[in-house]
Enzyme design. Structure first.
Site, PDB file in Angstrom:
ATOM      1  N   ASN A   1       0.838  -1.210   0.000  1.00 27.31           N
ATOM      2  CA  ASN A   1       0.000   0.000   0.000  1.00 27.31           C
ATOM      3  C   ASN A   1       0.867   1.252   0.000  1.00 27.31           C
ATOM      4  O   ASN A   1       0.545   2.231  -0.676  1.00 27.31           O
ATOM      5  CB  ASN A   1      -0.957  -0.001   1.196  1.00 27.31           C
ATOM      6  CG  ASN A   1      -2.223  -0.782   0.911  1.00 27.31           C
ATOM      7  OD1 ASN A   1      -3.081  -0.333   0.156  1.00 27.31           O
ATOM      8  ND2 ASN A   1      -2.332  -1.976   1.487  1.00 27.31           N
TER       9      ASN A   1
ATOM     10  N   ARG B   1       2.200   0.317  25.901  1.00 27.65           N
ATOM     11  CA  ARG B   1       1.777   0.876  24.612  1.00 27.65           C
ATOM     12  C   ARG B   1       1.928   2.395  24.580  1.00 27.65           C
ATOM     13  O   ARG B   1       2.292   2.974  23.554  1.00 27.65           O
ATOM     14  CB  ARG B   1       0.309   0.525  24.340  1.00 27.65           C
ATOM     15  CG  ARG B   1       0.097  -0.917  23.974  1.00 27.65           C
ATOM     16  CD  ARG B   1      -1.393  -1.178  23.713  1.00 27.65           C
ATOM     17  NE  ARG B   1      -1.637  -2.593  23.551  1.00 27.65           N
ATOM     18  CZ  ARG B   1      -1.486  -3.258  22.409  1.00 27.65           C
ATOM     19  NH1 ARG B   1      -1.089  -2.618  21.327  1.00 27.65           N
ATOM     20  NH2 ARG B   1      -1.725  -4.541  22.335  1.00 27.65           N
TER      21      ARG B   1
ATOM     22  N   HIS C   1      -8.454  -1.250   5.741  1.00 30.82           N
ATOM     23  CA  HIS C   1      -8.812  -2.573   6.255  1.00 30.82           C
ATOM     24  C   HIS C   1      -9.333  -3.428   5.099  1.00 30.82           C
ATOM     25  O   HIS C   1     -10.173  -2.963   4.319  1.00 30.82           O
ATOM     26  CB  HIS C   1      -9.876  -2.459   7.356  1.00 30.82           C
ATOM     27  CG  HIS C   1     -10.226  -3.798   7.923  1.00 30.82           C
ATOM     28  ND1 HIS C   1      -9.349  -4.520   8.703  1.00 30.82           N
ATOM     29  CD2 HIS C   1     -11.328  -4.571   7.779  1.00 30.82           C
ATOM     30  CE1 HIS C   1      -9.898  -5.677   9.024  1.00 30.82           C
ATOM     31  NE2 HIS C   1     -11.096  -5.731   8.484  1.00 30.82           N
TER      32      HIS C   1
ATOM     33  N   ASP D   1     -10.423  -1.044  13.905  1.00 29.32           N
ATOM     34  CA  ASP D   1     -11.141  -1.050  12.625  1.00 29.32           C
ATOM     35  C   ASP D   1     -12.560  -0.477  12.774  1.00 29.32           C
ATOM     36  O   ASP D   1     -13.541  -1.058  12.304  1.00 29.32           O
ATOM     37  CB  ASP D   1     -11.203  -2.493  12.056  1.00 29.32           C
ATOM     38  CG  ASP D   1      -9.810  -3.068  11.851  1.00 29.32           C
ATOM     39  OD1 ASP D   1      -8.892  -2.299  11.532  1.00 29.32           O
ATOM     40  OD2 ASP D   1      -9.648  -4.292  12.021  1.00 29.32           O
TER      41      ASP D   1
ATOM     42  N   GLU E   1      -7.361  -2.075  -2.671  1.00 25.27           N
ATOM     43  CA  GLU E   1      -6.750  -1.245  -1.617  1.00 25.27           C
ATOM     44  C   GLU E   1      -5.825  -0.217  -2.259  1.00 25.27           C
ATOM     45  O   GLU E   1      -5.782   0.954  -1.868  1.00 25.27           O
ATOM     46  CB  GLU E   1      -5.957  -2.117  -0.642  1.00 25.27           C
ATOM     47  CG  GLU E   1      -6.798  -3.077   0.174  1.00 25.27           C
ATOM     48  CD  GLU E   1      -5.952  -3.871   1.156  1.00 25.27           C
ATOM     49  OE1 GLU E   1      -5.003  -3.310   1.729  1.00 25.27           O
ATOM     50  OE2 GLU E   1      -6.239  -5.069   1.351  1.00 25.27           O
TER      51      GLU E   1
HETATM   52  C1  GRF Z   1      -3.329  -5.001   3.709  1.00 22.38           C
HETATM   53  O1  GRF Z   1      -4.189  -6.027   3.312  1.00 22.38           O
HETATM   54  C2  GRF Z   1      -4.014  -4.058   4.628  1.00 22.38           C
HETATM   55  O2  GRF Z   1      -5.369  -3.894   4.334  1.00 22.38           O
HETATM   56  C3  GRF Z   1      -3.874  -4.753   5.956  1.00 22.38           C
HETATM   57  O3  GRF Z   1      -2.590  -5.288   5.932  1.00 22.38           O
HETATM   58  C4  GRF Z   1      -2.196  -5.517   4.586  1.00 22.38           C
HETATM   59  C5  GRF Z   1      -0.935  -4.762   4.378  1.00 22.38           C
HETATM   60  O4  GRF Z   1      -0.370  -5.016   3.137  1.00 22.38           O
HETATM   61  N1  GRF Z   1      -4.124  -3.827   7.037  1.00 22.38           N
HETATM   62  P1  GRF Z   1       0.878  -4.186   2.639  1.00 22.38           P
HETATM   63  O5  GRF Z   1       1.925  -4.221   3.749  1.00 22.38           O
HETATM   64  O6  GRF Z   1       0.431  -2.775   2.348  1.00 22.38           O
HETATM   65  O7  GRF Z   1       1.347  -4.907   1.420  1.00 22.38           O
END
Ligand code: GRF
Length: 228
Positions: free
Chosen positions: A14, A65, A109, A145, A174
């Site tokens: 992403n 945390r 998500h 989420d 995504e």
């Molecule tokens: C994605 O499917 C995102 O929605 C989830 O974790 C995954 C991360 O993928 N939260 P990347 O590291 O961006 O390839």
């Protein structure tokens, strides 16, 4: 220009989609920092390759945390970022973090929230037997989420698809909706009304059916704008 930090724990595809959109001139984002809780996260390599500061802060070095989040806030602010995109970041954030960037922390998500929250969204959806799956970009609040939804893409589940197949289909979407949501944030076009996020000037109030050459068709709302 949106001064952005991206938090990753893994592959960073992403993040790569964001970097690619930026390279195409579609994203008014200044990537100030890519931060990970894992030193070996591939996302850090992607950042370095793009000439963006990349930093690992190991959560296991902190007593709780809040202390970990405070260290992340300090690093993000030191790098001049005032908004945060979680991109496969596998830690829950505390109020310590969220209060530092109010209304400016986004997450992606891989399910149609509020269905299938948690770390196995795609697998849970496939096992449940849904025929429509998808992904959601939302503002982050203190529950997992859960925050207000900015954009979702809904796509058909191929018959017999397992979690892995479905995850691949979802991931392609995504990569389209997350950069779009960030561009809206960069343009100052997101308006929060209770739990509802309105995109100012979104050209069409209706659901948009988007043909995707490499990832099949999806319903995306609000509609993607040219280039996304
Ligand atoms: C994605 O499917 C995102 O929605 C989830 O974790 C995954 C991360 O993928 N939260 P990347 O590291 O961006 O390839």
């Amino acid at each position: 220009m949106l001064k952005l930090a991206v938090l990753v724990s893994g592959s960073g595809s992403n993040l790569q989609a964001m970097l690619d959109r930026k390279a195409q001139g579609l994203l008014d984002v200044d990537f100030r920092l890519v931060l990970s809780n894992k030193a070996d996260a591939n996302g850090l390599e992607r950042a370095r390759a793009a000439g963006i500061p990349a930093l690992a802060i190991d959560h296991r070095q902190f007593p709780d945390r809040e202390a970990f989040d405070a260290a992340m806030v300090a690093a993000i602010q030191d790098h001049g970022a005032d908004a945060v995109a979680l991109a496969g970041f596998m830690r829950m954030l505390t109020p310590t973090f969220l209060h530092a960037f109010p209304g400016r922390v986004l997450n992606i998500h891989p399910a149609l929230l509020p269905s299938f929250p948690g770390i196995h969204g795609q697998r849970d959806a496939a096992e449940y037997g849904v025929t429509i799956a998808g992904c959601t970009v939302h503002l982050v609040d203190e529950q997992m989420d859960h925050g207000p939804i900015i954009i979702q893409a809904a796509l058909p589940v191929p018959s017999g698809a397992d979690g892995e197949t479905l995850a691949g289909r979802i991931l392609a979407w995504e990569h389209r909706i997350y950069p779009q949501a960030l561009q809206w944030l960069a343009q100052g076009r997101l308006r929060l009304e209770g739990r509802h996020v309105r995109v100012e000037g979104s050209p069409c109030p209706d659901v948009a059916r988007v043909p995707g050459s490499h990832c099949g068709e999806a319903l995306v709302h609000p509609p993607l704008e040219p280039g996304f």
